[in-house]
Each structure stands twice: as C-alpha cells, then as structure tokens.
Scaffold this motif. Structure first.
Motif, PDB file in Angstrom:
ATOM      1  N   GLU A   1      44.031  52.362  18.727  1.00  0.00           N
ATOM      2  CA  GLU A   1      44.683  52.893  17.526  1.00  0.00           C
ATOM      3  C   GLU A   1      44.877  51.811  16.471  1.00  0.00           C
ATOM      4  N   LYS A   2      44.895  50.571  16.889  1.00  0.00           N
ATOM      5  CA  LYS A   2      45.090  49.456  15.966  1.00  0.00           C
ATOM      6  C   LYS A   2      43.816  49.116  15.191  1.00  0.00           C
ATOM      7  N   ILE A   3      42.682  49.596  15.666  1.00  0.00           N
ATOM      8  CA  ILE A   3      41.410  49.287  15.007  1.00  0.00           C
ATOM      9  C   ILE A   3      41.333  50.037  13.682  1.00  0.00           C
ATOM     10  N   PRO A   4      41.008  49.375  12.594  1.00  0.00           N
ATOM     11  CA  PRO A   4      40.992  50.039  11.282  1.00  0.00           C
ATOM     12  C   PRO A   4      39.885  51.083  11.171  1.00  0.00           C
ATOM     13  N   PRO A   5      39.974  51.942  10.173  1.00  0.00           N
ATOM     14  CA  PRO A   5      38.931  52.948   9.961  1.00  0.00           C
ATOM     15  C   PRO A   5      37.643  52.312   9.460  1.00  0.00           C
ATOM     16  N   PRO A   6      36.549  53.041   9.447  1.00  0.00           N
ATOM     17  CA  PRO A   6      35.287  52.490   8.935  1.00  0.00           C
ATOM     18  C   PRO A   6      35.415  52.092   7.463  1.00  0.00           C
ATOM     19  N   ARG A   7      34.636  51.112   7.032  1.00  0.00           N
ATOM     20  CA  ARG A   7      34.614  50.723   5.619  1.00  0.00           C
ATOM     21  C   ARG A   7      34.137  51.907   4.770  1.00  0.00           C
ATOM     22  N   PRO A   8      34.714  52.139   3.623  1.00  0.00           N
ATOM     23  CA  PRO A   8      34.253  53.237   2.754  1.00  0.00           C
ATOM     24  C   PRO A   8      32.754  53.141   2.443  1.00  0.00           C
ATOM     25  N   GLU A   9      32.257  51.898   2.336  1.00  0.00           N
ATOM     26  CA  GLU A   9      30.843  51.700   2.013  1.00  0.00           C
ATOM     27  C   GLU A   9      29.919  52.278   3.097  1.00  0.00           C
ATOM     28  N   SER A  10      30.439  52.374   4.332  1.00  0.00           N
ATOM     29  CA  SER A  10      29.588  52.848   5.435  1.00  0.00           C
ATOM     30  C   SER A  10      29.181  54.303   5.259  1.00  0.00           C
ATOM     31  N   LEU A  11      29.901  55.023   4.395  1.00  0.00           N
ATOM     32  CA  LEU A  11      29.557  56.417   4.113  1.00  0.00           C
ATOM     33  C   LEU A  11      28.147  56.529   3.538  1.00  0.00           C
ATOM     34  N   PHE A  12      27.693  55.476   2.868  1.00  0.00           N
ATOM     35  CA  PHE A  12      26.384  55.512   2.198  1.00  0.00           C
ATOM     36  C   PHE A  12      25.295  54.784   2.987  1.00  0.00           C
ATOM     37  N   GLU A  13      25.637  54.339   4.156  1.00  0.00           N
ATOM     38  CA  GLU A  13      24.661  53.658   5.001  1.00  0.00           C
ATOM     39  C   GLU A  13      23.956  54.654   5.927  1.00  0.00           C
ATOM     40  N   ASP A  14      22.781  54.277   6.380  1.00  0.00           N
ATOM     41  CA  ASP A  14      22.008  55.074   7.336  1.00  0.00           C
ATOM     42  C   ASP A  14      21.455  56.377   6.751  1.00  0.00           C
ATOM     43  N   VAL A  15      21.514  56.539   5.453  1.00  0.00           N
ATOM     44  CA  VAL A  15      20.920  57.725   4.831  1.00  0.00           C
ATOM     45  C   VAL A  15      19.425  57.491   4.648  1.00  0.00           C
ATOM     46  N   TYR A  16      19.092  56.333   4.043  1.00  0.00           N
ATOM     47  CA  TYR A  16      17.695  55.899   3.897  1.00  0.00           C
ATOM     48  C   TYR A  16      17.580  54.480   4.438  1.00  0.00           C
ATOM     49  N   SER A  17      16.374  54.006   4.622  1.00  0.00           N
ATOM     50  CA  SER A  17      16.182  52.633   5.100  1.00  0.00           C
ATOM     51  C   SER A  17      16.771  51.635   4.107  1.00  0.00           C
ATOM     52  N   SER A  18      16.727  51.973   2.821  1.00  0.00           N
ATOM     53  CA  SER A  18      17.394  51.174   1.786  1.00  0.00           C
ATOM     54  C   SER A  18      18.006  52.129   0.777  1.00  0.00           C
ATOM     55  N   ARG A  19      19.149  51.754   0.233  1.00  0.00           N
ATOM     56  CA  ARG A  19      19.859  52.642  -0.688  1.00  0.00           C
ATOM     57  C   ARG A  19      19.110  52.808  -2.003  1.00  0.00           C
ATOM     58  N   ASP A  20      19.040  54.045  -2.437  1.00  0.00           N
ATOM     59  CA  ASP A  20      18.424  54.346  -3.727  1.00  0.00           C
ATOM     60  C   ASP A  20      19.460  54.162  -4.828  1.00  0.00           C
ATOM     61  N   TRP A  21      19.011  54.215  -6.086  1.00  0.00           N
ATOM     62  CA  TRP A  21      19.907  53.972  -7.218  1.00  0.00           C
ATOM     63  C   TRP A  21      21.031  55.010  -7.285  1.00  0.00           C
ATOM     64  N   ASN A  22      20.726  56.266  -6.910  1.00  0.00           N
ATOM     65  CA  ASN A  22      21.759  57.297  -7.027  1.00  0.00           C
ATOM     66  C   ASN A  22      22.870  57.094  -6.001  1.00  0.00           C
ATOM     67  N   LEU A  23      22.510  56.591  -4.823  1.00  0.00           N
ATOM     68  CA  LEU A  23      23.543  56.302  -3.837  1.00  0.00           C
ATOM     69  C   LEU A  23      24.380  55.104  -4.266  1.00  0.00           C
ATOM     70  N   ASP A  24      23.738  54.109  -4.880  1.00  0.00           N
ATOM     71  CA  ASP A  24      24.489  52.962  -5.410  1.00  0.00           C
ATOM     72  C   ASP A  24      25.477  53.421  -6.477  1.00  0.00           C
ATOM     73  N   GLU A  25      25.033  54.361  -7.301  1.00  0.00           N
ATOM     74  CA  GLU A  25      25.910  54.883  -8.353  1.00  0.00           C
ATOM     75  C   GLU A  25      27.113  55.605  -7.749  1.00  0.00           C
ATOM     76  N   GLN A  26      26.864  56.422  -6.734  1.00  0.00           N
ATOM     77  CA  GLN A  26      27.953  57.146  -6.073  1.00  0.00           C
ATOM     78  C   GLN A  26      28.896  56.183  -5.365  1.00  0.00           C
ATOM     79  N   LEU A  27      28.329  55.153  -4.737  1.00  0.00           N
ATOM     80  CA  LEU A  27      29.152  54.157  -4.053  1.00  0.00           C
ATOM     81  C   LEU A  27      30.065  53.452  -5.044  1.00  0.00           C
ATOM     82  N   ASN A  28      29.545  53.049  -6.191  1.00  0.00           N
ATOM     83  CA  ASN A  28      30.356  52.357  -7.200  1.00  0.00           C
ATOM     84  C   ASN A  28      31.479  53.264  -7.713  1.00  0.00           C
ATOM     85  N   GLU A  29      31.171  54.558  -7.880  1.00  0.00           N
ATOM     86  CA  GLU A  29      32.201  55.508  -8.309  1.00  0.00           C
ATOM     87  C   GLU A  29      33.307  55.616  -7.271  1.00  0.00           C
ATOM     88  N   LEU A  30      32.918  55.674  -6.001  1.00  0.00           N
ATOM     89  CA  LEU A  30      33.908  55.760  -4.932  1.00  0.00           C
ATOM     90  C   LEU A  30      34.796  54.529  -4.912  1.00  0.00           C
TER      91      LEU A  30
END
Length: 383
Positions: free
Chosen positions: A343-372
């Motif tokens: 229970e003491k272990i923190p939650p996943p990093r918010p950035e991890s939400l955009f990982e593992d979608v593609y082998s490398s992040r596309d520009w639209n995912l970078d844009e969404q990540l920056n907004e988040l």
C-alpha cells in the motif's frame, strides 16, 4: 470407507478406465472428510497438505480483500470463497510449461502457479509495481513467467484463446496443454460453442474447467441451460465430459489429471464441470441478498471444501487442530503485513498512460501528454 494417509494418500484413480457419466457426480471425499474409496494411489501426504495450505491462503486473502474494499483501500474484488477446491485441484496437475487462461475469480489457481501474493496485491492496488501498470481492473492479474494469461471481464473470451494456445502448442510440437476456467454463465456464450467445437474437431490439448457455482451474478444455473448438466454438453462436441464434486479437492485433482494425460496422449480435450457454490457476492459490486442467494448458501455451508480436507488430514494424523489454528493466524498476519507494505508503493507515473501504445510516441500523444501534465501542474499549484 475411510482410509488413512501414511506415506501415500489413496484415492480413487480411474486411470485408463472410463470416467463416470456426465450426469453423475464424481466424489472421492465426503463433506465429513471420509474417502469413499481406497483404491489406487496418486497424492502423497505432503502434496495434499501443501494444497490445503494454498486453499486456506486463498480464503484468508479473500476475507482480507473484501474487508479492504469496504474500507475503500482497493476499488474492486471478485472473491472465490467456497470454490477453492475447484481452482486449486485443477491447477495443481499442470506442469511448468502448461498454460492457464483464467476468468477473474481464479485466485487459488494463480497461487498454485506460483504467482506471488505481492504481485496479486500490486494488481489489486494498481500501484507502480503492478505488472499491468494500473491499466487493468482489479482481480485481473497475470504473469508471463508463470504462463498465466491475464483474465478479462467479458464472459467466455478465455475459452477460444485457450484453444488457440493449445493448437499452437500442437502445431509446434510443444509438450504443453492449456487449461481454461469459466463459470456456468459462460456456457451460454458463443465463445463456449466456438471453443469446444473447434477443440473437438482438431483434438486440441485443452482442458475446459467449468466452475459451476450455481449463479451468473443473479442468474441461477437453472435459467442458464435446459441441459440436465453442463458436462453433458461435451457429448455434442465429441469430447470427454465429466461432472465432479467441485468442493472435493481430490475428485477435481483426479479428473484434471486424467484430462491432462488424455490431452498429452493425443486424445483431445476434456470438459470438466466442477459443481460448487459461490459462498459470497459475485463481486464487491454485488448484493446477493437481493436475489435469494443466501437461502442456498446456508445449505452449502456444511460442504465447505476447506473443512473436508482438514477433517481428512486431522483424522489421518498428519495435521492437528493446533497446526490449523497456527496456520490461519500466521497467514492472517502475513497477508496484513504484505498489504500494508504494498500500500505504501506510489501509483504509476501519469506519463505511463501514454507508454506502450506504439513503439515510439507520435506527435499527437506527445500533445496529449503535455496537456495532461499541465492540468496536473495546475492542480498541484492550487493546493
């Protein structure tokens, strides 16, 4: 007839003989903890005791997680109380190279396969140590190293997946089988028909374990099918079907062992109907009192799968009431400590939400990540 266990536990083992018909109930261990037959040899004392301890651990985790969910410490949980023998007994026959395709209340099977309690709790919490990175609903854990595929909430999807894995093993010449667990409600799904029909035609090395706990959430099994049993459905697919007492660890083990040997010898799949009962809610989102579940539950309490194995072990002299009291106490303490640490272990990093979608992040995912990150930053500034 009672027979003790000294060196070897003697139980009914059908071997190459024909299993009981699909309308009969295969039972080796009565609710009183007495063996109904004393022929054949399969399990030694240590193995039975090890499986009993896993069943108790499963029950303790169930009790703890239900309590933690009510306290708001985890979001959801699907218990398997009362069904431990079905999951533990079936999974116990598998070898390291075999595969498991679970549903979502298969905790006992996961523990048999060697998935750690820490990993299971990480998944329930969705913390940063969770192998699925907090992206999967609680109670849907898995492990690549243990050949235990992550379960999914859509009913019966695991059945054709297991058949596919079994066929892959057959085509590649791998010495492996696939075992899949599902409930009585899954037998009304198209995936059940597709999976069993395909497996029967192509003799897939697959074991289908239907854990018939009498309820598909609030739908009783009598409204699920007009067939006299679920096991009898195997006849239409040209495969072996057997109906066992799902609260009898030994009967489930024996039926599963024979199914494994059949699959490995090229004899094709087996449908095992493990008749048991869900002794609690479908999940923490369910209130079974609203649909008459509790009336049936009272009649099943004396058939508790854990109690019958305990009675047998105590009667044979390999276990004692003192041993049992210590086991429950130590497991309760251990599970409490493990949960508090995870229970003491923190939650996943918010950035991890955009990982593992593609082998490398596309520009639209970078844009969404920056907004988040901007939104998170504004929230932090306002605190």
């Amino acid at each position: 007839m009672r027979c003790g266990i000294k060196g070897f536990l003697y139980i009914v083992w059908k071997g190459s003989n024909k299993m009981l018909e699909t309308e009969e109930l295969l039972q080796y261990l009565t609710p009183e903890g007495e063996l109904t037959y004393d022929i054949g040899g399969l399990l030694d004392d240590k193995r039975v005791l090890d499986l009993y301890k896993i069943m108790v651990k499963t029950r303790v985790i169930d009790q703890k997680m239900l309590s933690y969910q009510r306290q708001g410490r985890i979001g959801f949980y699907a218990p398997c109380t009362g069904q431990e023998a079905a999951f533990v007994g079936a999974a116990a026959v598998l070898r390291e190279q075999d595969w498991v395709f679970p549903a979502y209340r298969d905790l006992g099977a996961a523990l048999v396969r060697g998935i750690s309690v820490e990993s299971i709790i990480d998944q329930l919490l969705g913390n940063s140590a969770d192998l699925s990175k907090g992206r999967q609903i609680p109670s849907h854990f898995g492990s690549r190293s243990k050949n235990y595929v992550i379960g999914s909430s859509p009913i019966a999807t695991e059945i054709p997946q297991a058949v596919g894995a079994a066929m892959a093993a057959k085509i590649l010449g791998d010495d492996a089988v696939a075992m899949t667990f599902f409930g009585d409600g899954a037998t009304s799904e198209g995936d059940f028909h597709v999976g069993l029909n395909f497996a029967g035609v192509f003799l897939a090395p697959c074991i289908f374990v239907c854990v018939n706990n009498q309820w598909a959430i609030s739908m009783p099994v009598k409204r699920q099918t007009a067939s006299k049993t679920i096991a009898v459905k195997a006849v239409a697919y040209g495969i072996k079907g057997v109906r066992v007492d799902g609260n009898d660890l030994l009967a489930v083990y024996a039926a599963s062992k024979e199914a494994l040997e059949r699959a490995l010898s090229g004899g094709g799949p087996t449908l095992i109907e493990a008749v048991t009962f869900r002794m609690g809610p479908h999940s923490t989102s369910d209130d079974p009192k609203k649909y008459g579940h509790d009336v049936q539950a009272e009649a099943w309490r004396d058939k508790d799968p854990i109690m019958r194995v305990k009675k047998m072990l105590v009667a044979s002299g390999v276990w004692s009431e003192k041993d049992d009291e210590y086991l429950w106490q130590s497991l309760n303490e251990e599970m409490t400590n493990i949960f508090q640490e995870r229970e003491k272990i923190p939650p996943p990093r918010p950035e991890s939400l955009f990982e593992d979608v593609y082998s490398s992040r596309d520009w639209n995912l970078d844009e969404q990540l920056n907004e988040l990150l901007e939104v998170i930053g504004r929230q932090d500034d306002s605190r």
